[in-house]
Design an enzyme around this catalytic site. Structure first.
Site, PDB file in Angstrom:
ATOM      1  N   LYS A  19       0.792  -1.503  -0.021  1.00 31.10           N
ATOM      2  CA  LYS A  19       0.080   0.044  -0.158  1.00 31.10           C
ATOM      3  C   LYS A  19       0.981   1.234  -0.065  1.00 31.10           C
ATOM      4  O   LYS A  19       0.568   2.016  -0.946  1.00 31.10           O
ATOM      5  CB  LYS A  19      -0.915   0.077   1.189  1.00 31.10           C
ATOM      6  CG  LYS A  19      -1.960  -1.125   1.151  1.00 31.10           C
ATOM      7  CD  LYS A  19      -3.194  -0.948   2.217  1.00 31.10           C
ATOM      8  CE  LYS A  19      -4.300  -2.186   2.145  1.00 31.10           C
ATOM      9  NZ  LYS A  19      -5.147  -2.243   3.161  1.00 31.10           N
ATOM     10  N   GLU A  34      -0.342  18.466  11.879  1.00 31.67           N
ATOM     11  CA  GLU A  34      -1.054  16.928  11.960  1.00 31.67           C
ATOM     12  C   GLU A  34      -1.285  16.660  13.394  1.00 31.67           C
ATOM     13  O   GLU A  34      -0.350  16.699  14.288  1.00 31.67           O
ATOM     14  CB  GLU A  34      -0.273  16.197  11.240  1.00 31.67           C
ATOM     15  CG  GLU A  34      -1.204  14.654  11.363  1.00 31.67           C
ATOM     16  CD  GLU A  34      -0.386  13.559  10.509  1.00 31.67           C
ATOM     17  OE1 GLU A  34      -0.734  12.394  10.518  1.00 31.67           O
ATOM     18  OE2 GLU A  34       0.637  13.842   9.700  1.00 31.67           O
TER      19      GLU A  34
END
Length: 565
Positions: free
Chosen positions: A312, A363
């Protein structure tokens, strides 16, 4: 729990559960049953709380608030008097934490106060980002009990600066559930502003390079002297912590605090966020551009292999060594980042004798209020446009890019899976949007849920770190590939940076960050997510874009000061 097993290489594997305990006001001597190897010398004349018996409640955890004053000078005088009074009338406990605080009836920047202090002390700074315009998912999850227990939790706390350490927590071994309990021992929901600020390494099992050694595998501290900036007001506070079982008595704590208080400067100069007044002599990247391209190709080869479990994403980072003609002032640099980073966290962490680790990260790893917890997915990057029309074109390209949607979806879905394993009432809102920062824009989503019990705070930390956005997926396979490909120590870059508190805790992800070293310039860190379809040239350009907020300010102009009355 699968998510915890995935993260076991990043935090300590001791996740044995214990019943929650409340801090009492009585003290019963209990022999210290937990043995630790003393791997570090004392930190700024205080104690390492990791060496205490986390099963034994402290005798007292309390906050004493003095009358409000008009200036930092008056607040310092009031605190010095309060410390002397505490010395003459000591609490009758063998262990405890006492916070003395003086409200100031004007808003003064915490970073301006920190700039005025002696840089020989350990330092910390944490500034919350502005979430204006985004829904507060924790409000929907808060119970009536949560709201009634809200108290003065510092909901409008803008930023915190601290020097010294009343108690610190540090070790070479990965952060474990026992370490979390050791920190929680010094906290209480009735004293919500007693907080332990610090961070953890991205990979605590990796070999620690020389520049990161003072940080250990993790480092947290309750500041000895702390300046709190609120919306419309400020506060100066001093904290004492002691535990006779650790040979650190109340008398030791008072004497150490008095010594620090005598060095506190009350003349606060407001930093004008201009250039740093330094120029670059050299800049070198690790890996070099010539080495980075093959690294990306190798990662893509692994991702595309049908037999590989790494199918991924993997995040590859770069550090950029910048050498300047004079030392960079990390607090002045951080002030510059703060001036354009209202939609980001700013932080500084500097243990004794260590470089300063600073950052301007957009973040959030997680925020906890009582049992409510929220996180977010942030991935894929584009620059901002020079005009509104161009900015919208770039946004539309980001929204419709299949490669970026894949990278983002992997991050969001992975976080949601981890929330589902630990929380009830999980919500994802919105499923996908664009979050615009000063220089870049990202795909973005919020997630929230309700922890089933207080102990689950450690589990949510263990489950969420590292996120796919800074490591990859599956996490362990990505970590091994990063270890093989990257030739430098990330240290606390991309690790959790923030605080634990009695009522709430909050951690950012330590990206968009730099390690500032005297005589050695700075190491600036950045990373990009590699997925099927990634292009090495585009990824290298993205790294340059991400560090531009640091490099743009290194010029010949001077940083000036303006006195705050």
């Amino acid at each position: 729990m699968a998510s915890l097993q995935l993260s076991s290489h990043f935090l300590g594997t001791n996740t044995k559960k214990h019943s929650s305990m409340s801090i009492s006001r009585t003290y019963s001597p209990v022999p210290c049953t937990r043995l630790f190897s003393r791997k570090f010398m004392s930190c700024s004349m205080s104690m390492n709380g990791c060496e205490g018996d986390f099963k034994t409640p402290l005798g007292t955890v309390e906050t004493r608030t003095m009358a409000a004053v008009l200036s930092p000078t008056s607040a310092t005088e009031s605190l010095i008097s309060a410390v002397s009074e505490l010395k003459s009338q000591p609490p009758p406990f063998s262990s405890g934490v006492v916070r003395l605080e003086v409200p100031i009836n004007q808003q003064i920047g915490a970073i301006d106060w920190l700039q005025a202090q002696n840089e020989t002390h350990p330092r910390c700074f944490f500034s919350r980002r502005s979430d204006v315009g985004r829904p507060d998912l924790l409000l929907d999850l808060a119970s009536e009990k949560d709201n009634n227990n809200g108290g003065s939790s510092g909901r409008d706390l803008v930023s915190v600066a601290g020097i010294g350490s009343a108690v610190f927590f540090r070790d070479l071994d990965p952060f474990s559930h026992d370490d979390w309990r050791s920190i929680r021992r010094f906290l209480s929901s009735t004293s919500p502003l007693i907080r332990a600020y610090g961070g953890m390494r991205f990979d605590p099992n990796g070999k620690i390079s020389v520049e990161w050694k003072p940080f250990g595998a993790f480092y947290f501290a309750v500041p000895q002297v702390e300046f709190n900036e609120f919306g419309g007001s400020s506060m100066l506070a001093a904290t004492l912590a002691w535990d006779d079982e650790l040979s650190w008595t109340l008398e030791n704590a008072v004497e150490s605090l008095q010594e620090t208080m005598l060095q506190v400067s009350s003349i606060v100069m407001k930093l004008r966020k201009e250039s740093l007044g330094v120029s670059v002599l050299s800049k070198n990247h690790v890996p070099t551009k010539g080495a980075y391209y093959p690294a990306v190709e190798k990662a893509l080869e692994m991702i595309n292999q049908k037999s590989s479990s790494l199918n991924k994403v993997v995040v590859l980072a770069r550090n950029s060594r910048v050498i300047t003609d004079t030392d960079i002032d990390p607090i002045a640099w951080l002030a510059q980042l703060q001036s354009e980073g209202h939609d980001a966290y700013q932080f500084c962490l500097q243990p004794p004798g260590a470089p300063a680790f600073i950052g301007n990260t957009p973040e959030r790893l997680f925020q906890r209020k009582q049992l409510g917890v929220c996180s977010e997915a942030l991935a894929a990057t584009r620059p901002r446009g020079a005009s509104a029309a161009r900015d919208k074109e770039i946004e539309d390209d980001l929204r419709t890019s299949l490669k970026d949607d894949l990278e983002f979806s992997i991050v969001r879905d992975n976080i949601q899976e981890k929330f589902n394993s630990i929380c009830d009432n999980v919500v994802v809102k919105p499923q996908k949007s664009v979050r615009k920062l000063a220089r870049v824009q990202h795909l973005y989503s919020q997630l929230a849920g309700r922890l089933r019990r207080e102990d689950d705070e450690f589990d949510i930390l263990a489950a969420l770190h590292p996120t796919p956005a800074v490591c990859g997926l599956p996490a362990e396979e990505a970590r091994l590939l990063i270890k093989e490909i990257e030739s430098f120590d990330r240290g606390m870059y991309a690790g959790p940076i923030g605080f634990f508190g009695g009522q709430e805790s909050e951690f950012a992800v330590g990206i968009r960050s730099a390690l500032v070293e005297k005589g050695l310039g700075a190491l600036i860190y950045a990373g990009t997510g590699i997925v099927a379809g990634s292009n090495p040239t585009s990824e290298w350009n993205e790294l340059d874009l991400k560090i531009s907020q640091f490099t743009k300010s290194i010029e010949y102009k001077s940083t000036s000061l303006q006195r705050v009355n």
